[in-house]
Design a protein around this motif. Structure first.
Motif, mmCIF file in Angstrom:
data_model
loop_
_atom_site.group_PDB
_atom_site.id
_atom_site.type_symbol
_atom_site.label_atom_id
_atom_site.label_comp_id
_atom_site.label_asym_id
_atom_site.label_seq_id
_atom_site.Cartn_x
_atom_site.Cartn_y
_atom_site.Cartn_z
ATOM 1 N N TYR A 1 0.830 -1.205 0.000
ATOM 2 C CA TYR A 1 0.000 0.000 0.000
ATOM 3 C C TYR A 1 0.863 1.253 0.000
ATOM 4 O O TYR A 1 2.071 1.224 0.256
ATOM 5 N N PHE A 2 0.199 2.365 -0.306
ATOM 6 C CA PHE A 2 0.805 3.685 -0.195
ATOM 7 C C PHE A 2 0.348 4.313 1.123
ATOM 8 O O PHE A 2 -0.827 4.204 1.486
ATOM 9 N N ARG A 3 1.247 4.978 1.811
ATOM 10 C CA ARG A 3 0.878 5.795 2.971
ATOM 11 C C ARG A 3 0.709 7.228 2.470
ATOM 12 O O ARG A 3 1.684 7.864 2.070
ATOM 13 N N ASP A 4 -0.519 7.695 2.478
ATOM 14 C CA ASP A 4 -0.818 8.999 1.902
ATOM 15 C C ASP A 4 -0.970 10.068 2.981
ATOM 16 O O ASP A 4 -1.964 10.105 3.705
ATOM 17 N N PHE A 5 0.063 10.919 3.074
ATOM 18 C CA PHE A 5 0.028 12.071 3.956
ATOM 19 C C PHE A 5 -0.561 13.245 3.165
ATOM 20 O O PHE A 5 -0.944 13.090 2.007
ATOM 21 N N LYS A 6 -0.631 14.393 3.780
ATOM 22 C CA LYS A 6 -1.273 15.526 3.116
ATOM 23 C C LYS A 6 -0.571 15.913 1.826
ATOM 24 O O LYS A 6 -1.210 16.207 0.814
ATOM 25 N N ASN A 7 0.765 15.891 1.857
ATOM 26 C CA ASN A 7 1.513 16.378 0.700
ATOM 27 C C ASN A 7 2.450 15.357 0.085
ATOM 28 O O ASN A 7 3.255 15.709 -0.793
ATOM 29 N N ILE A 8 2.364 14.122 0.521
ATOM 30 C CA ILE A 8 3.281 13.114 -0.014
ATOM 31 C C ILE A 8 2.652 11.729 0.088
ATOM 32 O O ILE A 8 1.888 11.447 1.006
ATOM 33 N N SER A 9 2.968 10.878 -0.896
ATOM 34 C CA SER A 9 2.505 9.490 -0.905
ATOM 35 C C SER A 9 3.726 8.586 -0.923
ATOM 36 O O SER A 9 4.559 8.676 -1.829
ATOM 37 N N LEU A 10 3.836 7.721 0.093
ATOM 38 C CA LEU A 10 5.014 6.870 0.235
ATOM 39 C C LEU A 10 4.632 5.400 0.147
ATOM 40 O O LEU A 10 3.789 4.932 0.922
ATOM 41 N N PRO A 11 5.211 4.651 -0.798
ATOM 42 C CA PRO A 11 4.906 3.217 -0.875
ATOM 43 C C PRO A 11 5.526 2.474 0.300
ATOM 44 O O PRO A 11 6.654 2.768 0.708
ATOM 45 N N ARG A 12 4.779 1.553 0.864
ATOM 46 C CA ARG A 12 5.280 0.707 1.949
ATOM 47 C C ARG A 12 5.886 -0.559 1.365
ATOM 48 O O ARG A 12 5.199 -1.320 0.689
ATOM 49 N N LYS A 13 7.168 -0.762 1.605
ATOM 50 C CA LYS A 13 7.824 -1.981 1.146
ATOM 51 C C LYS A 13 7.653 -3.059 2.215
ATOM 52 O O LYS A 13 8.060 -2.900 3.359
ATOM 53 N N LEU A 14 7.034 -4.154 1.832
ATOM 54 C CA LEU A 14 6.809 -5.250 2.767
ATOM 55 C C LEU A 14 8.098 -6.025 3.036
ATOM 56 O O LEU A 14 8.255 -6.630 4.094
ATOM 57 N N GLY A 15 8.981 -6.036 2.066
ATOM 58 C CA GLY A 15 10.223 -6.786 2.223
ATOM 59 C C GLY A 15 10.034 -8.277 2.111
ATOM 60 O O GLY A 15 10.887 -9.063 2.548
ATOM 61 N N ILE A 16 8.926 -8.677 1.513
ATOM 62 C CA ILE A 16 8.628 -10.108 1.371
ATOM 63 C C ILE A 16 7.756 -10.293 0.135
ATOM 64 O O ILE A 16 6.865 -9.473 -0.125
ATOM 65 N N ASN A 17 8.016 -11.341 -0.640
ATOM 66 C CA ASN A 17 7.304 -11.533 -1.895
ATOM 67 C C ASN A 17 7.300 -13.021 -2.245
ATOM 68 O O ASN A 17 8.330 -13.682 -2.151
ATOM 69 N N GLY A 18 6.132 -13.561 -2.611
ATOM 70 C CA GLY A 18 6.084 -14.955 -3.037
ATOM 71 C C GLY A 18 4.950 -15.739 -2.403
ATOM 72 O O GLY A 18 4.042 -15.177 -1.787
ATOM 73 N N VAL A 19 4.999 -17.060 -2.556
ATOM 74 C CA VAL A 19 3.977 -17.967 -2.016
ATOM 75 C C VAL A 19 4.493 -18.534 -0.694
ATOM 76 O O VAL A 19 5.627 -19.008 -0.608
#
Length: 342
Positions: A117-135
């Motif tokens: 997800y993106f963390r959407d503040f008033k003036n900036i949108s920051l993607p959250r890196k989970l640091g994990i990917n796969g099954v």
């Protein structure tokens, strides 16, 4: 096959945000949707806005109820849903328009698909890196939701990145008949308990480190942003429930829970700092919390050496039961959070 997806949206006094949320869903490139909006006793224009959208899109179902809270609203939505898959969206958040299409193309036979997800503040949108990917196995995700172990402690900012019920596509037969725990008993973290128990009946999950959900961080009136006096007492109930749920599980689960308890002290301190009590009452509460055996034992076993410097300072003060130290650092964090939302 074009499976139906039920979108469940609890709504409470979100007249400023609900249009953006609904628009992001009715404009999804994937069309076989059931959009369930639960108006939880809103006292603003939320209901009128939702009624406007009902006239525009026949896929929208509106439930009006007296104010019962987030947990009850979500449970009500699950109960009446008819889709083969379920997605939760909070009413002050929104989706990328290709979100559901992307998820359904990835869906093979996973019980849950998790995405970032993106963390959407008033003036900036920051993607959250989970640091994990796969099954992964459901048991692995269950442990990750419970708490970090070993090197995972180095990135405690991601502690709850996989906890929420939003940011997940569920097979409906895995959650039908399940209820969210009443937050009046546990304070917060109903998402975590819900997911932990659901995963007990799951097998395989897909985790994708790609953001498709927008999590609004500048809504001070949201379901989850209100300061809670006496939260630490309710959290003791939460940890007692979790202790019961991991009976019979391996040592990694027990370590994860202890780390969860220790790391949660920061959120608890921020809540105390942000409540409306006098500073004397805040210091009194923090002294009680820092001397509580459950927190003391958890902090003593936490591998503080793995933490970044500022967290080392915070938990060093906590270990010494320094009320002034943890209060001062929490105030600094609170100030930084306010700056982000300016």
């Amino acid at each position: 096959m074009n499976h139906k997806v039920s979108i469940i949206i609890p709504c409470y006094n979100v007249e400023k945000y609900i249009s953006q949320c609904i628009e992001s869903i009715i404009n999804q490139t994937y069309k076989n949707l059931e959009i369930i909006c639960i108006n939880d006793g809103s006292s603003d224009e939320t209901q009128l806005i939702l009624e406007k959208y009902i006239k525009l899109d026949s896929r929208i179902i509106l439930i009006n109820q007296s104010n019962k809270g987030l947990s009850d609203s979500r449970s009500s939505g699950v109960e009446i849903s008819s889709g083969e898959y379920i997605l939760f969206v909070d009413s002050d958040d929104w989706l990328e328009t290709d979100c559901i299409d992307f998820l359904m193309k990835k869906q093979i036979d996973y019980d849950i698909i998790c995405f970032s997800y993106f963390r959407d503040f008033k003036n900036i949108s920051l993607p959250r890196k989970l640091g994990i990917n796969g099954v992964f196995s459901a048991s692995y995700l269950q442990r990750r939701i419970l708490g970090p172990v070993q090197d995972e402690i180095k990135n405690i900012g991601n502690l709850d990145a996989l906890v929420t019920v939003w940011g997940k596509l569920y097979k409906s037969d895995k959650i039908k008949g399940k209820k969210f725990v009443d937050v009046t008993k546990i304070g917060t973290w109903e998402d975590g308990l819900f997911n932990f128990e659901i995963l007990e009946q799951c097998d395989k999950v897909l985790i994708m480190d790609e953001p498709f959900y927008h999590y609004r961080k500048d809504n001070i009136q949201s379901f989850t942003s209100k300061s809670k006096i006496g939260l630490y007492k309710k959290w003791l109930n939460k940890f007692e429930i979790l202790s019961t749920l991991i009976i019979g599980k391996n040592n990694e689960f027990h370590t994860a829970l202890k780390n969860r308890i220790a790391i949660s002290l920061l959120g608890l301190t921020l809540t105390e700092v942000g409540n409306e009590q006098s500073i004397n009452e805040k210091f009194k509460n923090l002294k009680i919390i820092l001397s509580t055996p459950l927190y003391k034992n958890a902090i003593n076993q936490l591998e503080i050496s793995l933490l970044p410097l500022h967290w080392k300072l915070f938990y060093g003060f906590a270990k010494r039961e320094s009320v002034l130290g943890v209060y001062s650092l929490a105030k600094g964090i609170q100030f930084i959070q306010k700056i982000k939302n300016l």
